[in-house]
Design an enzyme around this catalytic site. Sequence first.
Site, PDB file in Angstrom:
ATOM      1  N   HIS A 170      99.555  54.540 -99.914  1.00  0.00           N
ATOM      2  CA  HIS A 170     100.729  53.802 -99.446  1.00  0.00           C
ATOM      3  C   HIS A 170     100.505  52.326 -99.168  1.00  0.00           C
ATOM      4  CE1 HIS A 170      99.732  53.115 -95.162  1.00  0.00           C
ATOM      5  NE2 HIS A 170      99.036  54.231 -95.237  1.00  0.00           N
TER       6      HIS A 170
ATOM      7  N   HIS B 261     104.855  58.993 -99.403  1.00  0.00           N
ATOM      8  CA  HIS B 261     105.398  58.118 -98.359  1.00  0.00           C
ATOM      9  C   HIS B 261     106.858  57.783 -98.691  1.00  0.00           C
ATOM     10  CE1 HIS B 261     105.760  54.572 -95.811  1.00  0.00           C
ATOM     11  NE2 HIS B 261     104.574  54.842 -95.281  1.00  0.00           N
TER      12      HIS B 261
ATOM     13  N   ASP C 269      97.294  48.486 -85.604  1.00  0.00           N
ATOM     14  CA  ASP C 269      97.365  47.255 -86.396  1.00  0.00           C
ATOM     15  C   ASP C 269      98.647  47.074 -87.204  1.00  0.00           C
ATOM     16  OD1 ASP C 269      97.134  49.185 -88.327  1.00  0.00           O
ATOM     17  OD2 ASP C 269      95.031  48.776 -88.775  1.00  0.00           O
TER      18      ASP C 269
ATOM     19  N   GLU D 255      97.400  44.212 -91.985  1.00  0.00           N
ATOM     20  CA  GLU D 255      96.831  44.868 -90.792  1.00  0.00           C
ATOM     21  C   GLU D 255      95.637  44.129 -90.203  1.00  0.00           C
ATOM     22  OE1 GLU D 255      97.695  46.388 -93.593  1.00  0.00           O
ATOM     23  OE2 GLU D 255      99.174  47.898 -93.037  1.00  0.00           O
TER      24      GLU D 255
ATOM     25  N   GLU E 278      92.792  51.674 -79.880  1.00  0.00           N
ATOM     26  CA  GLU E 278      92.195  51.548 -81.218  1.00  0.00           C
ATOM     27  C   GLU E 278      91.958  50.069 -81.559  1.00  0.00           C
ATOM     28  OE1 GLU E 278      93.649  52.350 -85.494  1.00  0.00           O
ATOM     29  OE2 GLU E 278      93.040  54.328 -84.806  1.00  0.00           O
TER      30      GLU E 278
ATOM     31  N   ARG F 263     100.083  48.386 -98.776  1.00  0.00           N
ATOM     32  CA  ARG F 263     100.746  47.274 -99.452  1.00  0.00           C
ATOM     33  C   ARG F 263      99.882  46.640-100.537  1.00  0.00           C
ATOM     34  NH1 ARG F 263     105.462  44.752 -96.617  1.00  0.00           N
ATOM     35  NH2 ARG F 263     105.974  46.501 -95.271  1.00  0.00           N
TER      36      ARG F 263
HETATM   37  C1  UD1 Z   1     103.636  50.707 -92.180  1.00  0.00           C
HETATM   38  C2  UD1 Z   1     102.658  49.682 -91.622  1.00  0.00           C
HETATM   39  C3  UD1 Z   1     101.240  50.034 -92.048  1.00  0.00           C
HETATM   40  C4  UD1 Z   1     100.901  51.472 -91.710  1.00  0.00           C
HETATM   41  C5  UD1 Z   1     101.950  52.385 -92.309  1.00  0.00           C
HETATM   42  C6  UD1 Z   1     101.696  53.819 -91.912  1.00  0.00           C
HETATM   43  C7  UD1 Z   1     103.296  47.320 -91.381  1.00  0.00           C
HETATM   44  C8  UD1 Z   1     103.589  46.045 -92.069  1.00  0.00           C
HETATM   45  N1  UD1 Z   1     102.961  48.355 -92.154  1.00  0.00           N
HETATM   46  O1  UD1 Z   1     103.657  50.549 -93.604  1.00  0.00           O
HETATM   47  O2  UD1 Z   1     100.352  49.186 -91.349  1.00  0.00           O
HETATM   48  O3  UD1 Z   1      99.652  51.802 -92.262  1.00  0.00           O
HETATM   49  O4  UD1 Z   1     103.240  51.998 -91.805  1.00  0.00           O
HETATM   50  O5  UD1 Z   1     102.448  54.702 -92.663  1.00  0.00           O
HETATM   51  O6  UD1 Z   1     103.389  47.402 -90.175  1.00  0.00           O
HETATM   52  N2  UD1 Z   1     110.640  54.525 -94.735  1.00  0.00           N
HETATM   53  C9  UD1 Z   1     111.626  55.484 -94.518  1.00  0.00           C
HETATM   54  N3  UD1 Z   1     111.476  56.347 -93.479  1.00  0.00           N
HETATM   55  C10 UD1 Z   1     110.410  56.348 -92.660  1.00  0.00           C
HETATM   56  C11 UD1 Z   1     109.383  55.395 -92.894  1.00  0.00           C
HETATM   57  C12 UD1 Z   1     109.518  54.481 -93.926  1.00  0.00           C
HETATM   58  O7  UD1 Z   1     112.593  55.550 -95.238  1.00  0.00           O
HETATM   59  O8  UD1 Z   1     110.331  57.162 -91.734  1.00  0.00           O
HETATM   60  C13 UD1 Z   1     110.788  53.575 -95.846  1.00  0.00           C
HETATM   61  C14 UD1 Z   1     111.856  52.487 -95.538  1.00  0.00           C
HETATM   62  O9  UD1 Z   1     112.554  52.178 -96.716  1.00  0.00           O
HETATM   63  C15 UD1 Z   1     111.007  51.293 -95.090  1.00  0.00           C
HETATM   64  C16 UD1 Z   1     109.789  51.475 -96.011  1.00  0.00           C
HETATM   65  O10 UD1 Z   1     109.561  52.877 -96.066  1.00  0.00           O
HETATM   66  O11 UD1 Z   1     111.661  50.050 -95.290  1.00  0.00           O
HETATM   67  C17 UD1 Z   1     108.534  50.743 -95.600  1.00  0.00           C
HETATM   68  O12 UD1 Z   1     108.219  50.942 -94.225  1.00  0.00           O
HETATM   69  P1  UD1 Z   1     107.263  49.850 -93.471  1.00  0.00           P
HETATM   70  O13 UD1 Z   1     107.083  50.282 -92.071  1.00  0.00           O
HETATM   71  O14 UD1 Z   1     107.773  48.489 -93.732  1.00  0.00           O
HETATM   72  O15 UD1 Z   1     105.915  49.902 -94.263  1.00  0.00           O
HETATM   73  P2  UD1 Z   1     104.864  51.045 -94.478  1.00  0.00           P
HETATM   74  O16 UD1 Z   1     104.438  50.929 -95.883  1.00  0.00           O
HETATM   75  O17 UD1 Z   1     105.403  52.328 -93.983  1.00  0.00           O
HETATM   76  N1  UDP Z   2     100.208  62.241 -92.104  1.00  0.00           N
HETATM   77  C1  UDP Z   2     101.256  63.142 -91.839  1.00  0.00           C
HETATM   78  N2  UDP Z   2     102.033  63.574 -92.888  1.00  0.00           N
HETATM   79  C2  UDP Z   2     101.852  63.150 -94.155  1.00  0.00           C
HETATM   80  C3  UDP Z   2     100.796  62.227 -94.422  1.00  0.00           C
HETATM   81  C4  UDP Z   2     100.001  61.777 -93.364  1.00  0.00           C
HETATM   82  O1  UDP Z   2     101.444  63.557 -90.701  1.00  0.00           O
HETATM   83  O2  UDP Z   2     102.598  63.590 -95.043  1.00  0.00           O
HETATM   84  C5  UDP Z   2      99.361  61.780 -90.972  1.00  0.00           C
HETATM   85  C6  UDP Z   2      97.861  61.839 -91.181  1.00  0.00           C
HETATM   86  O3  UDP Z   2      97.332  63.075 -90.780  1.00  0.00           O
HETATM   87  C7  UDP Z   2      97.361  60.696 -90.299  1.00  0.00           C
HETATM   88  C8  UDP Z   2      98.497  59.708 -90.332  1.00  0.00           C
HETATM   89  O4  UDP Z   2      99.640  60.410 -90.804  1.00  0.00           O
HETATM   90  O5  UDP Z   2      97.177  61.101 -88.944  1.00  0.00           O
HETATM   91  C9  UDP Z   2      98.145  58.579 -91.245  1.00  0.00           C
HETATM   92  O6  UDP Z   2      99.264  57.822 -91.504  1.00  0.00           O
HETATM   93  P1  UDP Z   2      99.358  56.788 -92.692  1.00  0.00           P
HETATM   94  O7  UDP Z   2      98.415  57.187 -93.773  1.00  0.00           O
HETATM   95  O8  UDP Z   2     100.793  56.651 -93.017  1.00  0.00           O
HETATM   96  O9  UDP Z   2      98.923  55.434 -91.984  1.00  0.00           O
HETATM   97  P2  UDP Z   2      97.515  54.718 -91.739  1.00  0.00           P
HETATM   98  O10 UDP Z   2      96.633  55.656 -90.996  1.00  0.00           O
HETATM   99  O11 UDP Z   2      96.979  54.335 -93.073  1.00  0.00           O
HETATM  100  O12 UDP Z   2      97.868  53.525 -90.936  1.00  0.00           O
END
Ligand code: UD1
Ligand code: UDP
Length: 389
Positions: free
Chosen positions: A225, A258, A112, A148, A134, A227
């Site tokens: 984490h 995160h 999602d 999502e 999923e 939004r």
């Molecule tokens: C995203 C997804 C959310 C999912 C989550 C899992 C969307 C809108 N959101 O949210 O559905 O649950 O991932 O974790 O699709 N960043 C880094 N390095 C990384 C990852 C993230 O620096 O490897 C930082 C960057 O500044 C980036 C910010 O995190 O701009 C946000 O990342 P983004 O993918 O927009 O949103 P998430 O909160 O990670």
């Molecule tokens: N996870 C990870 N390292 C971390 C935190 C979470 O590998 O430091 C894994 C966790 O076991 C799960 C997945 O990341 O499988 C969940 O990701 P996240 O919570 O970012 O996203 P969501 O499931 O809420 O979309």
Amino acid sequence: MKRYLHLTPEDVKIMKRLKMMTIFGTRPEAIKMAPLINKMQERDEIESIVCITAQHREMLDSVLKQFKIEPDYDLDIMKHGQTITDITTRVLQGIESVLKESKPDMVLVHGDTTTTFVAALAGFYQKIPIGHVEAGLRSGNMSSPYPEEMNRKLTSSLANMHFAPTVENFNNLVKEGISKEKIFITGNTVIDALLQTIEEEYVFKNLCLNEIDFINKKIIVMTVHRRENWGQPMEDIFSAVNEIVAQNRDVEIVYPVHLNPKIKELANKFLGNNKQIHLIDPLDYKPFANLLNKAYLILTDSGGIQEEAPALKKPILVVRDETERPEAVEAGTVKVIGIKKLDIVNEMQLLINDENSYKQMSRAINPYGDGTASEKILEEILIYHRILL
Ligand code: UD1
Ligand code: UDP
């Protein structure tokens, strides 16, 4: 019992292999797609092509490394502080040329995220069938989780095959008018990944984690984490955690924060400089899953962790107003406790200090499958493409 067409090894050599393109971009998508990609790579009939959007970067790359997946295409779209619009436009533009060049027979997306929805849309524009892994999770609330819930509904409208982890997910899709013949109940691939990752004698490489006393202390793993929790809700959650450690000297918190800068800033401001709270960088999947396995209790707003914790017999308190994973609540290991400070403090106190409540929630009921979801998905894909009868 399903049977293969009468294919000899020679037939397989000369037949056109089925081109399956997996598209994903974030950590959870990678964790849950990895077992399926690994399975497809083992099959002679399939040419597995991996396209990552890299909506996440470091958090995605570490999963690819663990599961030994080398992407064929990397859109590398991540920008710090990206908005949903940034992700949508960059992914949509990037994928078009990949699909035109590669011409896959089917595109697989997961879950999602914005990558999920946009990759499905890009596939639809190129008239390529979409498989949604999923599928069918619903909270019933468009603003939570945001965006999502909308992403998954839009993806359902675009998909040709829907791989639903549970019966509830199947029913959600049927209620939305999706034909039953197109929905397959498979379990969740997260269990496949988890079972490949947990080691009972696991030793952390991270020094801070190795020094933690998992036997004599109550170690709470937390992740936050989402939004919809940014801002005040997150401040309230952090404030509740501070109160818990102040009241319970035998409790320590491990919080892999995160990489989102907004979250890091708040976590450091509210939870930094406390000896009972370990703020650490996100962990690779293997140490994280094994940390969950050693934890006393989990506090989270994550989706995937709600599926992993029941399989590990760990009580989990969900700091959200609703969940799209009601099976885990029914199973008794997940409790949705909302985002009000007082409620969070009370629910945590109960599990820290009341042995009966704790025992009741530490149940080994796993509604998300037995680790064979990828195999089931693969079988249905082969039937759809008439490689399996
Ligand atoms: C995203 C997804 C959310 C999912 C989550 C899992 C969307 C809108 N959101 O949210 O559905 O649950 O991932 O974790 O699709 N960043 C880094 N390095 C990384 C990852 C993230 O620096 O490897 C930082 C960057 O500044 C980036 C910010 O995190 O701009 C946000 O990342 P983004 O993918 O927009 O949103 P998430 O909160 O990670
Ligand atoms: N996870 C990870 N390292 C971390 C935190 C979470 O590998 O430091 C894994 C966790 O076991 C799960 C997945 O990341 O499988 C969940 O990701 P996240 O919570 O970012 O996203 P969501 O499931 O809420 O979309």
